[in-house]
Design a protein around this motif. Sequence first.
Motif, PDB file in Angstrom:
ATOM      1  N   ALA A  78      32.524 -44.601  41.073  1.00  0.00           N
ATOM      2  CA  ALA A  78      32.584 -45.434  39.876  1.00  0.00           C
ATOM      3  C   ALA A  78      31.178 -45.908  39.519  1.00  0.00           C
ATOM      4  O   ALA A  78      30.562 -46.648  40.276  1.00  0.00           O
ATOM      5  CB  ALA A  78      33.495 -46.630  40.120  1.00  0.00           C
ATOM      6  N   ILE A  79      30.686 -45.454  38.406  1.00  0.00           N
ATOM      7  CA  ILE A  79      29.345 -45.862  37.988  1.00  0.00           C
ATOM      8  C   ILE A  79      29.460 -47.230  37.326  1.00  0.00           C
ATOM      9  O   ILE A  79      30.475 -47.543  36.713  1.00  0.00           O
ATOM     10  CB  ILE A  79      28.741 -44.802  37.025  1.00  0.00           C
ATOM     11  CG1 ILE A  79      27.222 -44.900  36.978  1.00  0.00           C
ATOM     12  CG2 ILE A  79      29.321 -44.901  35.627  1.00  0.00           C
ATOM     13  CD1 ILE A  79      26.534 -43.910  37.863  1.00  0.00           C
ATOM     14  N   LYS A  80      28.399 -48.056  37.492  1.00  0.00           N
ATOM     15  CA  LYS A  80      28.480 -49.399  36.914  1.00  0.00           C
ATOM     16  C   LYS A  80      27.809 -49.465  35.549  1.00  0.00           C
ATOM     17  O   LYS A  80      28.116 -50.315  34.730  1.00  0.00           O
ATOM     18  CB  LYS A  80      27.815 -50.405  37.861  1.00  0.00           C
ATOM     19  CG  LYS A  80      28.597 -50.585  39.153  1.00  0.00           C
ATOM     20  CD  LYS A  80      27.996 -51.660  40.027  1.00  0.00           C
ATOM     21  CE  LYS A  80      26.636 -51.225  40.545  1.00  0.00           C
ATOM     22  NZ  LYS A  80      26.127 -52.050  41.631  1.00  0.00           N
ATOM     23  N   GLY A  81      26.863 -48.552  35.342  1.00  0.00           N
ATOM     24  CA  GLY A  81      26.163 -48.568  34.057  1.00  0.00           C
ATOM     25  C   GLY A  81      25.123 -49.665  33.982  1.00  0.00           C
ATOM     26  O   GLY A  81      24.871 -50.233  32.922  1.00  0.00           O
ATOM     27  N   THR A  82      24.488 -49.982  35.150  1.00  0.00           N
ATOM     28  CA  THR A  82      23.493 -51.048  35.217  1.00  0.00           C
ATOM     29  C   THR A  82      22.378 -50.843  34.197  1.00  0.00           C
ATOM     30  O   THR A  82      21.874 -51.791  33.615  1.00  0.00           O
ATOM     31  CB  THR A  82      22.858 -51.088  36.624  1.00  0.00           C
ATOM     32  OG1 THR A  82      23.866 -50.759  37.583  1.00  0.00           O
ATOM     33  CG2 THR A  82      22.262 -52.436  36.922  1.00  0.00           C
ATOM     34  N   ALA A  90      32.722 -44.437  27.515  1.00  0.00           N
ATOM     35  CA  ALA A  90      32.713 -43.040  27.952  1.00  0.00           C
ATOM     36  C   ALA A  90      31.933 -42.900  29.254  1.00  0.00           C
ATOM     37  O   ALA A  90      32.297 -42.128  30.140  1.00  0.00           O
ATOM     38  CB  ALA A  90      32.105 -42.156  26.866  1.00  0.00           C
ATOM     39  N   PHE A  91      30.859 -43.671  29.379  1.00  0.00           N
ATOM     40  CA  PHE A  91      29.977 -43.566  30.534  1.00  0.00           C
ATOM     41  C   PHE A  91      30.624 -44.164  31.775  1.00  0.00           C
ATOM     42  O   PHE A  91      30.722 -43.509  32.814  1.00  0.00           O
ATOM     43  CB  PHE A  91      28.676 -44.315  30.208  1.00  0.00           C
ATOM     44  CG  PHE A  91      27.505 -43.939  31.066  1.00  0.00           C
ATOM     45  CD1 PHE A  91      26.590 -42.992  30.623  1.00  0.00           C
ATOM     46  CD2 PHE A  91      27.295 -44.539  32.294  1.00  0.00           C
ATOM     47  CE1 PHE A  91      25.504 -42.654  31.398  1.00  0.00           C
ATOM     48  CE2 PHE A  91      26.208 -44.193  33.084  1.00  0.00           C
ATOM     49  CZ  PHE A  91      25.312 -43.244  32.634  1.00  0.00           C
ATOM     50  N   VAL A  92      31.105 -45.392  31.658  1.00  0.00           N
ATOM     51  CA  VAL A  92      31.611 -46.120  32.826  1.00  0.00           C
ATOM     52  C   VAL A  92      33.086 -45.781  33.112  1.00  0.00           C
ATOM     53  O   VAL A  92      33.423 -45.280  34.173  1.00  0.00           O
ATOM     54  CB  VAL A  92      31.431 -47.639  32.631  1.00  0.00           C
ATOM     55  CG1 VAL A  92      31.999 -48.390  33.829  1.00  0.00           C
ATOM     56  CG2 VAL A  92      29.963 -47.962  32.436  1.00  0.00           C
ATOM     57  N   ASP A  93      33.951 -46.032  32.127  1.00  0.00           N
ATOM     58  CA  ASP A  93      35.382 -45.777  32.344  1.00  0.00           C
ATOM     59  C   ASP A  93      35.642 -44.279  32.494  1.00  0.00           C
ATOM     60  O   ASP A  93      36.452 -43.853  33.304  1.00  0.00           O
ATOM     61  CB  ASP A  93      36.220 -46.320  31.178  1.00  0.00           C
ATOM     62  CG  ASP A  93      36.032 -47.816  31.019  1.00  0.00           C
ATOM     63  OD1 ASP A  93      35.424 -48.423  31.926  1.00  0.00           O
ATOM     64  OD2 ASP A  93      36.483 -48.377  30.005  1.00  0.00           O
ATOM     65  N   GLY A  94      34.936 -43.495  31.660  1.00  0.00           N
ATOM     66  CA  GLY A  94      35.109 -42.043  31.717  1.00  0.00           C
ATOM     67  C   GLY A  94      34.772 -41.501  33.091  1.00  0.00           C
ATOM     68  O   GLY A  94      35.424 -40.595  33.605  1.00  0.00           O
ATOM     69  N   TRP A  95      33.756 -42.077  33.715  1.00  0.00           N
ATOM     70  CA  TRP A  95      33.343 -41.633  35.044  1.00  0.00           C
ATOM     71  C   TRP A  95      34.484 -41.840  36.049  1.00  0.00           C
ATOM     72  O   TRP A  95      34.843 -40.929  36.810  1.00  0.00           O
ATOM     73  CB  TRP A  95      32.087 -42.398  35.481  1.00  0.00           C
ATOM     74  CG  TRP A  95      31.485 -41.920  36.770  1.00  0.00           C
ATOM     75  CD1 TRP A  95      32.043 -41.978  38.012  1.00  0.00           C
ATOM     76  CD2 TRP A  95      30.210 -41.274  36.927  1.00  0.00           C
ATOM     77  NE1 TRP A  95      31.193 -41.427  38.939  1.00  0.00           N
ATOM     78  CE2 TRP A  95      30.063 -40.986  38.307  1.00  0.00           C
ATOM     79  CE3 TRP A  95      29.182 -40.933  36.057  1.00  0.00           C
ATOM     80  CZ2 TRP A  95      28.922 -40.369  38.822  1.00  0.00           C
ATOM     81  CZ3 TRP A  95      28.051 -40.320  36.575  1.00  0.00           C
ATOM     82  CH2 TRP A  95      27.925 -40.035  37.946  1.00  0.00           C
ATOM     83  N   ALA A  96      35.051 -43.056  36.027  1.00  0.00           N
ATOM     84  CA  ALA A  96      36.128 -43.374  36.974  1.00  0.00           C
ATOM     85  C   ALA A  96      37.327 -42.439  36.758  1.00  0.00           C
ATOM     86  O   ALA A  96      37.882 -41.886  37.710  1.00  0.00           O
ATOM     87  CB  ALA A  96      36.546 -44.830  36.815  1.00  0.00           C
ATOM     88  N   THR A  97      37.694 -42.254  35.485  1.00  0.00           N
ATOM     89  CA  THR A  97      38.853 -41.407  35.185  1.00  0.00           C
ATOM     90  C   THR A  97      38.606 -39.973  35.629  1.00  0.00           C
ATOM     91  O   THR A  97      39.450 -39.352  36.282  1.00  0.00           O
ATOM     92  CB  THR A  97      39.117 -41.378  33.654  1.00  0.00           C
ATOM     93  OG1 THR A  97      38.763 -42.635  33.114  1.00  0.00           O
ATOM     94  CG2 THR A  97      40.553 -41.058  33.358  1.00  0.00           C
TER      95      THR A  97
END
Lengths: 280, 469
Positions: B259-263, B455-462
């Motif tokens: 899960a990326i946080k997108g810091t 897309a960046f954060v939630d998309g990564w988790a999905t």
Amino acid sequence: MQKSIRRYWPVFLLPTVLAFLIGFVIPFISGIALSFSEFTTITDASFVGLKNYLRLAGDSSFIHSLWFTALFTVVNVILINVFAYAVALLLTKGFRGTNIFRTVFFMPNLIGGIVLGYIWQLILNGILANFSRTLTYTAWYGFWGLTVLMCWQQIGYMMIIYIAGLQAIPTDLYEAAYMDGASASQVLFRITLPMSMPAITICTFLTLTNSFKLFDQNLALTAGQPSDMSELLALNIYNTFYGRTGWEGVGQAKAVIFFILVGALSVLQNVLTRRKEVQQ
Amino acid sequence: MKKVLASLLAAAMALPLAACASGSGTAATTAGSSAVTTTAAATEESVGTTAAAESETQATTTKASETAGGGSVYYLNFKPEQADQWVALAAKYTEETGVEVSVVTAASGTYESTLKAEMGKTEAPTLFQVNGPIGYASWKDYCYDLTGTTVANEVTSDSFLLKDGSKIGGVAYVIETYGLIYNKAILEQAGYTAEDITSFTELKAVADDLQARKDELGIEGAFTSAGMDSSSDWRFKTHLANIPIYYEYKADGITSTAAIKGTYLDNYKQIWDLYLTDSTTDPKLLSSKTGDDAAAEFATGAAVFYQNGTWAYDQIKDNDVADEDIGMLPIYIGVEGEENQGLCTGSENYWCVNAQASEADIQATLDFLTWCVTNETGKTGLKDMGFVCPFNGFTDEFLPDNPLIAEANAYVAAGKTPVDWCFTTMPSEEWKNGVGSALLEYAQGTGDWDAVKTAFVDGWATEYAAANQ
């Protein structure tokens, strides 16, 4: 003659049957089997039951492309048939140069879908650039772009079928109508249209399935951009199968559903329009 | 005719048989386990050749071809730019050793689909490539364990190996670098040098100034068009996105994540905004701009900065921009301490040997690879393709003539920290497409930056969950 045909029929039939088997039946059956499997290459699959169909139900891109395709089909079937019929009516009036017009209208149909897609992409993007837009700005530019392309390509072809249908209408019907003092619109709606129902059946069938199964033009014109929003069903299936690792089976499941949809729709359409056909 | 018919019939019968076999899981597993046993045997054999290879390289090539036992090589090449050179190199190998090597190149952007189709055939590729851990995950059943093979032993650093536990699934064969390619001549004409740009603030100041004076300088914009056509969008959804990911991994001390946080997403926005505003092109037109458009703008001197990598040299050379005027800057995004940031260097080209090929073919393939990375002709062949190869045998004279590669080496020599290619850990193509689409919509004004974040954060988790379920 009759006798030798009876004896040698397998020789004449075998090549076609073989081609049909290899090119259609076998891939079709293995395709259905694969829709219940997980695989990377199609020769190495493992059975997973209905899992692919369950994953498919949660795929929003599939639902989107489904209604996008449905809308596209409706618009195209109406536009192409209305225009093709109108052009056919005009070009059976027997004025000068009819044959040249028929040839010119038919010609776009001789160009392949991919080539057409790229040519129209250049043309439409060139025009849209004046308004700071491109075909892939939103899905609707792509939608209407595709519609223009399809009309341009298909109207000529459907026109030829309609012309053949119109020319088959016996002239004594028109003479009788003229004698009875029927108006032009009465002639069109009471004689010409009902008498050309067989051609209408064929043309609606062709436009319906062509629009529903459209792939090349979609790929070349917009490739589904932006955000897969202008993606028609066939392209969606292709992208699922080839574009997403681990989703090959889901793509295959989509293809099976696609087949059922196209099959059901065209049977329904055939039944509906056939009913309107009149015996001459 | 009869023969043709008979073979057609046989094929028709064999096809459903194959389908049946693949349908049942057991058949597939047995095939898999038998492949494992042959693997072990072949590994021992190649260890033998490796030992010999160290003593006298030249002799082994001929000897190795004898041990190949009639196997042949089928290479499914990824890089269309080098298609002809690979065929020529394969011909040289065949001439030298008598072993058949066929090279097929997938059309640009169709490697995965071609590989999928080719792997399903009886005559499957014996040598193919994956793009990193994610690509490996989908092909791991087909990746032969390269532990102990010459090609794996010759690699200069373990980081160029694709490892899965103790198994070596792939070996990087070309190292590439990307950054901001710039036109030295125009930069100097405007009164700047590369030394003036060591952070995002300075980059922005210079770019804004260039953009403001574009008519005076005879350019159309500071940056080439950030085209979002599929021939160009990877420069932003993959390569540019790598930098915020790299800094996040670095800050968190990790090398991959579920899960990326997108810091560093705000920094991503900063640089993207800069690409959009100081550009040759109206952002509303980006969706149809291609990679060729951007390359052409740089090559004809219409833009000063062009984000791309060492591979782009082939496209921009022999144009208006002289070789000595081509340089490369790190992509600064405004992170603390970025003045020590170097260029982005890594590989997404890993050779893999098809584990499901016959033993003879696997051996022939390994011999071919050995030849490529140790033999003079093989090494020259790779050099002529413009590759920087991470193998011991590739000394300085085997470095290709490419000013961008020289530039990349200069940064390493100056002690700058290279940015890793973290994008090989991006969860899926779907994730990249999601980010790319959101970036485009943001650029055109049809979407906002929150969509990129989603897309960046939630998309990564999905996508990570979907890929690892």
